[in-house]
Structures are given as C-alpha cells and as structure tokens.
Enzyme design. Sequence first.
Site, mmCIF file in Angstrom:
data_model
loop_
_atom_site.group_PDB
_atom_site.id
_atom_site.type_symbol
_atom_site.label_atom_id
_atom_site.label_comp_id
_atom_site.label_asym_id
_atom_site.label_seq_id
_atom_site.Cartn_x
_atom_site.Cartn_y
_atom_site.Cartn_z
ATOM 1 N N ARG A 192 1.059 -1.020 -0.311
ATOM 2 C CA ARG A 192 0.375 -0.100 0.168
ATOM 3 C C ARG A 192 0.591 0.982 -0.392
ATOM 4 N NH1 ARG A 192 -3.744 3.317 3.615
ATOM 5 N NH2 ARG A 192 -5.883 3.462 1.976
ATOM 6 N N HIS A 213 0.645 4.431 -2.961
ATOM 7 C CA HIS A 213 -0.261 5.494 -2.065
ATOM 8 C C HIS A 213 1.391 6.166 -2.803
ATOM 9 C CE1 HIS A 213 -3.782 5.385 0.556
ATOM 10 N NE2 HIS A 213 -4.052 4.194 -0.992
ATOM 11 N N TRP A 268 -10.041 -8.800 3.957
ATOM 12 C CA TRP A 268 -11.149 -9.399 2.746
ATOM 13 C C TRP A 268 -11.216 -10.605 2.662
ATOM 14 C CZ3 TRP A 268 -7.863 -4.426 2.086
ATOM 15 C CH2 TRP A 268 -8.388 -3.727 1.746
HETATM 16 FE FE1 DDH Z 1 -6.229 -0.049 -0.890
HETATM 17 N N1 DDH Z 1 -7.197 0.177 0.773
HETATM 18 N N2 DDH Z 1 -7.791 0.640 -2.477
HETATM 19 N N3 DDH Z 1 -5.242 -1.170 -2.803
HETATM 20 N N4 DDH Z 1 -5.323 -1.408 0.070
HETATM 21 C C1 DDH Z 1 -6.825 -0.089 1.631
HETATM 22 C C2 DDH Z 1 -6.291 -0.882 2.080
HETATM 23 C C3 DDH Z 1 -4.844 -1.402 1.285
HETATM 24 C C4 DDH Z 1 -8.871 1.572 -1.330
HETATM 25 C C5 DDH Z 1 -9.368 1.664 -0.611
HETATM 26 C C6 DDH Z 1 -8.130 1.144 1.075
HETATM 27 C C7 DDH Z 1 -6.203 -0.618 -4.383
HETATM 28 C C8 DDH Z 1 -6.626 0.528 -4.212
HETATM 29 C C9 DDH Z 1 -7.732 0.885 -3.520
HETATM 30 C C10 DDH Z 1 -3.859 -2.112 -0.500
HETATM 31 C C11 DDH Z 1 -3.075 -1.463 -1.836
HETATM 32 C C12 DDH Z 1 -4.067 -1.080 -3.244
HETATM 33 C C13 DDH Z 1 -7.553 0.630 3.108
HETATM 34 C C14 DDH Z 1 -8.077 0.061 4.195
HETATM 35 C C15 DDH Z 1 -8.761 0.930 2.047
HETATM 36 C C16 DDH Z 1 -9.878 2.112 2.335
HETATM 37 C C17 DDH Z 1 -6.983 1.245 4.680
HETATM 38 C C18 DDH Z 1 -6.505 1.357 6.734
HETATM 39 O O1 DDH Z 1 -7.654 1.173 7.148
HETATM 40 O O2 DDH Z 1 -5.446 0.656 6.580
HETATM 41 C C19 DDH Z 1 -9.759 1.852 -2.798
HETATM 42 C C20 DDH Z 1 -11.195 2.745 -2.726
HETATM 43 C C21 DDH Z 1 -8.680 0.783 -4.031
HETATM 44 C C22 DDH Z 1 -9.727 2.067 -5.024
HETATM 45 O O3 DDH Z 1 -9.420 1.546 -6.236
HETATM 46 C C23 DDH Z 1 -10.794 2.567 -5.525
HETATM 47 C C24 DDH Z 1 -5.231 -0.198 -5.048
HETATM 48 C C25 DDH Z 1 -5.102 0.404 -6.951
HETATM 49 C C26 DDH Z 1 -3.646 -0.870 -4.915
HETATM 50 C C27 DDH Z 1 -2.763 -1.786 -5.024
HETATM 51 O O4 DDH Z 1 -1.680 -1.880 -4.385
HETATM 52 C C28 DDH Z 1 -2.551 -1.572 -6.181
HETATM 53 C C29 DDH Z 1 -3.698 -3.338 0.828
HETATM 54 C C30 DDH Z 1 -2.191 -3.998 0.204
HETATM 55 C C31 DDH Z 1 -4.068 -2.814 1.420
HETATM 56 C C32 DDH Z 1 -4.029 -3.501 3.146
HETATM 57 C C33 DDH Z 1 -2.912 -2.717 3.458
HETATM 58 C C34 DDH Z 1 -2.982 -2.954 5.054
HETATM 59 O O5 DDH Z 1 -2.591 -2.057 6.129
HETATM 60 O O6 DDH Z 1 -2.705 -4.373 5.721
#
Ligand code: DDH
Length: 291
Positions: A34, A38, A178
């Site tokens: 993540r 980001h 998830w």
């Molecule tokens: Fe995500 N993501 N993401 N995400 N994401 C969260 C956690 C993680 C959205 C929202 C959230 C991608 C796309 C989207 C990962 C990878 C990727 C969380 C929770 C939210 C909210 C955060 C928290 O509370 O800690 C949304 C909205 C989108 C969208 O596409 C619309 C993408 C593209 C990626 C990527 O990596 C390519 C991962 C991994 C996590 C888990 C993190 C953790 O700490 O565990």
Amino acid sequence: MSKPGDYDAVRKDIVAQLKKPDYDDGSTGPVFVRLAWHSAGTYDQETDTGGSNGAGMRYDQEGGDPANAGLEHARAFLEPVKERHPWITYSDLWTLAGVVAVKELGGPDVNWKPGRTDFVDDSKLPPRGRLPDGAQGADHIRHVFYRMGFNDQEIVALSGAHNLGRTHKDRSGFNGPWVNNPTRFSNQYFKLLIKLEWKLTTLDNGVKQFIYVDEDLPEDERDEPLMMLPTDMALVSDPGFEPWVRKYADDKDLFFDHFSKAYAKLLELGIRRDEKGNITNTDNKLGGYIS
Ligand code: DDH
C-alpha cells in the site's frame, strides 16, 4: 553499508523486515504494498504532477493526507533498511518494498527499475485528495485511475491487491480483511466478490461497508467477518469492470500477469527514462528539499 547500487542486498533486508509476529496478521508486506501504491497513485497525467518520484509522503502536505493514515508504520518498518543502505532514495526504497512484498507473499515478479530521486519540486507536489475514497462508486474510481492513465482492465487488476492486508478502524474507519488469508497473494478476492453474499452494514463509527459472516457455523467457530469496501463492490456491479472480475476469478495466471504489468506501470508514473533506463526528468531537482 552495502555497495551503492546493490539492490539485491536491499531486497534481502526488506524481506527480513516482512515477518513481524506482533503486527496485524504477522506481516508488514500488505502495508508495504500500500505504501508503494500511495506513493505513486497521486499522479496526474495532464499536469504531470504527483507520482513516486520525490517521496513526498515524508512531508506533511502529502504524508498528512487522511488517505495515507497508517502508512507511517510502513515507513518506520523500512527505516532500518534505509539506515543499512543510506545510498538508496526513499522513493526507490518504498516502491521496491512493494514489489518485494508482492513476490514474498506469493505473488508475481514485478519489473522494478531504480533511479528515483528524493528531490521534491514544490511545483510538482500533488494536492491532497487524489487517492481513491472507498465510500464511493464506479465513477469516482474511473475519475481517479483515468487521471493516472489506467483503463478499466488495469483498474480491476490493480484492485486485486486487496487480496492482501486489512482495513483498520483507526486509519480509514473501515474494519477487517477482504480474505481469510490476507498475507497470501492470490485471486481469492475476485472469487469472493462473486461468490459470497455481501451485506451492507453500518459500523458503530457510522462508516458503511459490506460484510460476510458465515452463518452456517456456530458463533464461536466463525472467523472474523470478511469485508468489502463500496468501491470493491462497484467492480461487480459495473458492466465495464465486472467481466474482468470474472476473468481474474477464473484464471489466476492471467490475474498475476496483468497485476504485475499494471503495478509496474503504477510505480513508473511520471518517471521518464532514456534507453538505458536512466531517469531523465531532471526538473525534479529544481525545487530542492522541503524542510
Ligand atoms: Fe487499497 N485500501 N484501495 N489498494 N489497499 C486499503 C488497504 C489496502 C482503496 C481503499 C483502501 C488499491 C485500491 C484501493 C491495498 C492496496 C491497494 C484501505 C484500508 C482502504 C480504505 C486502509 C486502512 O484502514 O489501513 C480504494 C478505495 C481503492 C480503489 O481502487 C478505489 C490499489 C490499486 C492497491 C495496490 O496496491 C495496487 C493494500 C495492500 C491494503 C492493505 C494495507 C494494510 O495495511 O493491510
């Protein structure tokens, strides 16, 4: 200290930081994936601003964006790696950590190239609010990802990263993982999106998300409920996204291949290279460091 340019040594030390029995599900891998996303996902094609170059999340303007809540943990876990290899830039370290984590957690190889700088050009700083909001729907997802230059297929492939990790109430307000095994990269997220009956629920903090509880099991044998964000559910209700969810649910190799390409593309947004792979956008050096 390793020899400058010894990325294999850095990779090894990132791997050594992955296993953390006391953190979340025992791995820092998901939060590294993540962090890399980001750091790059602020990119805007039209104005050529944002992106992983510059590692702007070190500073409050970007690091303090509520969408980045919790990523300070990922950055802190990587600090010992930076200390052992001070020659690597943060922007390279964070993107490499995502790639190493995907692979170590059972995912595909992702092509990664070094050379990002930590110089921040003030005129290239992204405004807050460029990262997606999980409470929204398909239009919002397209708005955010088309801005970076992705198409519908790539959006669905990238969303498969939600096979990993979990949402945290104290970070995003959402709660739970998830999938049942959130430290194993797979196409399970797509399978569950299609297969399970997701129910909309409102958490005690007022946040709305979808959950699945296995009601066939007695209460004391049930796992933690699984969750989906409203944006995750939009992937199955939208006619442009849904066919890709089905394809990736059916064909893990296809998902791995498409994820690998899309994640590599994400980490290169805003970076221009010559034929040798050296970064050519020297304009990133103009602004100097922000202090
Ligand atoms: Fe995500 N993501 N993401 N995400 N994401 C969260 C956690 C993680 C959205 C929202 C959230 C991608 C796309 C989207 C990962 C990878 C990727 C969380 C929770 C939210 C909210 C955060 C928290 O509370 O800690 C949304 C909205 C989108 C969208 O596409 C619309 C993408 C593209 C990626 C990527 O990596 C390519 C991962 C991994 C996590 C888990 C993190 C953790 O700490 O565990």
